[in-house]
Design an enzyme around this catalytic site. Structure first.
Site, PDB file in Angstrom:
ATOM      1  CG  HIS A  16      -9.108 -18.968 -28.326  1.00 46.36           C
ATOM      2  ND1 HIS A  16      -8.550 -17.911 -29.007  1.00 46.36           N
ATOM      3  CD2 HIS A  16      -9.593 -18.437 -27.179  1.00 46.36           C
ATOM      4  CE1 HIS A  16      -8.691 -16.804 -28.301  1.00 46.36           C
ATOM      5  NE2 HIS A  16      -9.309 -17.097 -27.178  1.00 46.36           N
ATOM      6  CG  HIS A  66      -6.458 -16.165 -22.769  1.00 41.46           C
ATOM      7  ND1 HIS A  66      -6.050 -16.989 -23.795  1.00 41.46           N
ATOM      8  CD2 HIS A  66      -7.676 -15.688 -23.131  1.00 41.46           C
ATOM      9  CE1 HIS A  66      -6.995 -17.023 -24.735  1.00 41.46           C
ATOM     10  NE2 HIS A  66      -7.984 -16.240 -24.351  1.00 41.46           N
ATOM     11  CG  HIS A  71     -16.675 -15.548 -24.240  1.00 45.94           C
ATOM     12  ND1 HIS A  71     -16.270 -15.307 -25.514  1.00 45.94           N
ATOM     13  CD2 HIS A  71     -15.543 -15.558 -23.481  1.00 45.94           C
ATOM     14  CE1 HIS A  71     -14.939 -15.173 -25.542  1.00 45.94           C
ATOM     15  NE2 HIS A  71     -14.473 -15.310 -24.321  1.00 45.94           N
ATOM     16  CD  GLU A 118     -11.554 -14.249 -27.409  1.00 53.62           C
ATOM     17  OE1 GLU A 118     -10.621 -13.897 -26.680  1.00 53.62           O
ATOM     18  OE2 GLU A 118     -12.075 -15.385 -27.349  1.00 53.62           O
TER      19      GLU A 118
HETATM   20 FE    FE Z   1      -9.726 -15.795 -25.628  1.00 53.53          FE
END
Ligand code: FE
Length: 434
Positions: free
Chosen positions: A12, A59, A193, A240
């Protein structure tokens, strides 16, 4: 009966939305993003789900650290892109599906997942970045959205095991929803990441491939990893990916993989998968009738209590605008303006004629019946110099004097603090709505 047409996994990252909005389809460095999403877009076009159950994390845009929770289920009537600092993306709002969300809430809570519920919030790139390339938004979105915001950014976060189990509970809830609708489950996030600290820029493609293989064939194996192990292999923010396990848990034990793509342009690999259910041959652990009775067991019979209005999600959604208005009475400036002249505030809040009228008339009983939550009525009372006892009497349709006689002590009180103009209430003051 509702059915699950399959599951989608997708990263995303904001790059997806950026590439979409700036029309990068034909630029060589961006094209692979669109190529990866194309089969997913076509699959959705073919399957035509009525609802996307969309698992994502915000976020720190609409879900701030003043109240951060693990599983926040969207129960609202519509959602729009949130402003993340440079103005919101120009995408139309998408409808929610409050009825399905309410049913899912019952199912998950009955299975002891402690949820929070949200509405009236914009959704950030965690949702709209992939959504904008999965579904066309013009002339309007082809279906509705039920978002689940997972709090993966402030530790302690939910474990992989918890997420897979939540997915299994979600499957039962969706498949027991009585309307004939089709639902696709979308799990978002990752893959490997890290965007903060000296380790930022970390990626691990071999691990991403292993993760995707395990997700498809042996998701249970992923539940043996701790969040720290996910972070070690896939970067801290990459952890996540536990959200993909919610999607996977909502599918059958064996799935058919229709598509998988992976492209690492910058900081975050952009991956997509499509899974469809395979007959798993597992007998349903719990017959439908028993399941439905169980998820309603805590509330069965509550409707028979006279003069009682449980603050259900249904009421909460219906009266959200009104309750939002009354809630602003905790702001001193709004309170002052309300007392001076409430009419412009009614208009700014777009309250209906009925809602304005109930507030103007201080009609406590009508407000409760309509869906105002009591704890906002006491704030309203405190603002306009009316005690809790006045409100209780009015809700019962009695005079204050008669109601006071039913109490052991003839006292008056309110939640008004030091700003209240009046705390020496006159018992005989008129009580509207009584
Ligand atoms: Fe994210």
């Amino acid at each position: 009966m509702a059915s699950i047409v399959g599951g989608i996994g997708t990263s995303h990252t904001p790059t997806i939305g950026f590439a979409h909005d700036t029309h990068k389809q034909h630029e060589a460095v961006w094209a692979p993003i669109f190529e990866g999403f194309e089969p997913v877009r076509r699959w959705l076009e073919e399957k035509k789900p009525d609802v996307l159950f969309f698992i994502y994390n915000d976020h720190i845009t609409s879900f701030f650290l003043d109240h951060y929770s693990h599983f926040a289920l969207g129960v609202g009537e519509r959602y729009w892109p949130a402003d993340e600092g440079g103005g919101a993306r120009r995408l139309p709002p998408i409808a929610g599906h409050p009825k399905l969300a309410q049913h899912i809430a019952l199912g998950l809570v009955a299975d002891e997942f402690d949820l929070s519920f949200f509405q009236g919030k914009g959704l950030d790139h965690g949702c709209f970045s992939p959504l904008s390339v999965l579904w066309p938004c013009e002339p309007q979105w082809p279906g509705a959205l039920v978002p689940l915001q997972v709090g993966v950014l402030e530790f302690p976060t939910p474990s992989a095991r918890r997420c897979l189990r939540l997915g299994r509970s979600l499957r039962k809830a969706i498949e027991s929803y009585p309307e004939d609708i089709k639902v696709a489950i979308v799990g978002t996030g990752g893959l490997s990441h890290q965007v903060h600290g000296e380790r930022c820029g970390f990626n691990n493609t071999p691990w991403d491939m292993e993760f995707l293989a395990l997700l498809e064939k042996d998701p249970e194996a992923l539940t043996h990893l701790t969040i720290a192990q996910f972070a070690e292999r896939g970067g801290l923010e990459g952890a996540e990916v536990v959200m993909w396990l919610i999607m996977r848990g909502a599918l059958s034990s064996r799935v058919r993989k229709l598509h998988q793509s992976y492209f690492l342009p910058s900081m975050t690999p952009i991956a997509t998968v499509i899974y469809e259910n395979e007959a798993d041959g597992e007998p349903a652990a719990e017959p439908l009738a028993e399941y439905r009775a169980r998820i309603g067991a805590q509330w069965a019979g509550i409707e028979r209590l006279p003069g009682t209005y449980p603050f259900t999600l249904d009421r909460s959604v219906k009266a959200f605008r009104l309750n939002s208005f009354l809630h602003r009475l905790i702001e001193p400036a709004f309170r002052r303006q309300f007392l001076e002249d409430a009419e412009p505030l009614f208009a700014a809040a777009d309250l209906s004629g009925e809602e304005r009228d109930m507030i103007r008339r201080r009609d406590w009983r009508a407000l409760i019946r309509y869906g105002a939550i009591f704890f906002l009525l006491e704030k309203f009372g405190a603002t306009v110099g009316i005690t809790n006892l006045h409100i209780y009497a009015a809700m019962r349709g009695e005079s204050l004097e008669d109601f006071i006689k039913t109490r052991n002590a003839p006292v008056l009180y309110s939640v008004a603090g030091q700003d209240a103009g009046k705390t020496d209430w006159d018992k005989s003051s008129p009580v509207a709505g009584a």
